[in-house]
Write a protein that holds these residues in place. Structure first.
Motif, PDB file in Angstrom:
ATOM      1  N   ILE A  33       0.851  -1.186   0.000  1.00 45.49           N
ATOM      2  CA  ILE A  33       0.000   0.000   0.000  1.00 45.49           C
ATOM      3  C   ILE A  33       0.893   1.245   0.000  1.00 45.49           C
ATOM      4  CG2 ILE A  33      -1.747   1.273   1.298  1.00 45.49           C
ATOM      5  CD1 ILE A  33      -2.787  -1.457   2.232  1.00 45.49           C
ATOM      6  N   PRO A  34       0.636   2.187  -0.905  1.00 47.88           N
ATOM      7  CA  PRO A  34       1.479   3.392  -1.006  1.00 47.88           C
ATOM      8  C   PRO A  34       1.536   4.164   0.311  1.00 47.88           C
ATOM      9  CG  PRO A  34      -0.020   3.253  -2.870  1.00 47.88           C
ATOM     10  CD  PRO A  34      -0.425   2.189  -1.907  1.00 47.88           C
ATOM     11  N   LEU A  35       2.682   4.764   0.581  1.00 49.61           N
ATOM     12  CA  LEU A  35       2.909   5.509   1.804  1.00 49.61           C
ATOM     13  C   LEU A  35       1.906   6.654   1.958  1.00 49.61           C
ATOM     14  CD1 LEU A  35       4.613   5.949   4.316  1.00 49.61           C
ATOM     15  CD2 LEU A  35       6.185   7.310   2.926  1.00 49.61           C
ATOM     16  N   GLU A  36       1.560   7.313   0.866  1.00 49.58           N
ATOM     17  CA  GLU A  36       0.611   8.430   0.928  1.00 49.58           C
ATOM     18  C   GLU A  36      -0.737   7.961   1.473  1.00 49.58           C
ATOM     19  OE1 GLU A  36       2.206   7.549  -1.964  1.00 49.58           O
ATOM     20  OE2 GLU A  36       3.806   9.012  -1.780  1.00 49.58           O
ATOM     21  N   ALA A  37      -1.186   6.782   1.042  1.00 49.76           N
ATOM     22  CA  ALA A  37      -2.461   6.244   1.518  1.00 49.76           C
ATOM     23  C   ALA A  37      -2.373   5.862   2.989  1.00 49.76           C
ATOM     24  CB  ALA A  37      -2.866   5.028   0.687  1.00 49.76           C
TER      25      ALA A  37
END
Length: 68
Positions: A33-37
């Motif tokens: 899961i992307p860090l931004e999310a």
């Protein structure tokens, strides 16, 4: 981190792209899961990993594409 019994059939560990991983004789689906999310929702895990319950690469990829 991973033993020699694991090989990656699509992409590689550490990417945010979906990955199909062979561990022993079973394929797994893995998505980082992307860090931004994760910053927006800290309860999200770093990655999701699920067994596809098959030893066939073509069946594993078909399961990933179909979303089952």
């Amino acid at each position: 981190m991973f033993g020699s019994s694991e090989t990656c059939c699509r992409n590689w560990y550490g990417t945010e792209s979906p990955t199909c991983l062979l561990r022993g004789r079973t394929y797994y689906f893995r998505y980082s899961i992307p860090l931004e999310a994760r910053r927006v929702c800290p309860l999200l895990p770093i990655e999701v990993k699920r067994s596809l319950r098959t030893d066939s690469l073509s069946e594993a990829l078909a399961l990933i594409v179909s979303g089952k």
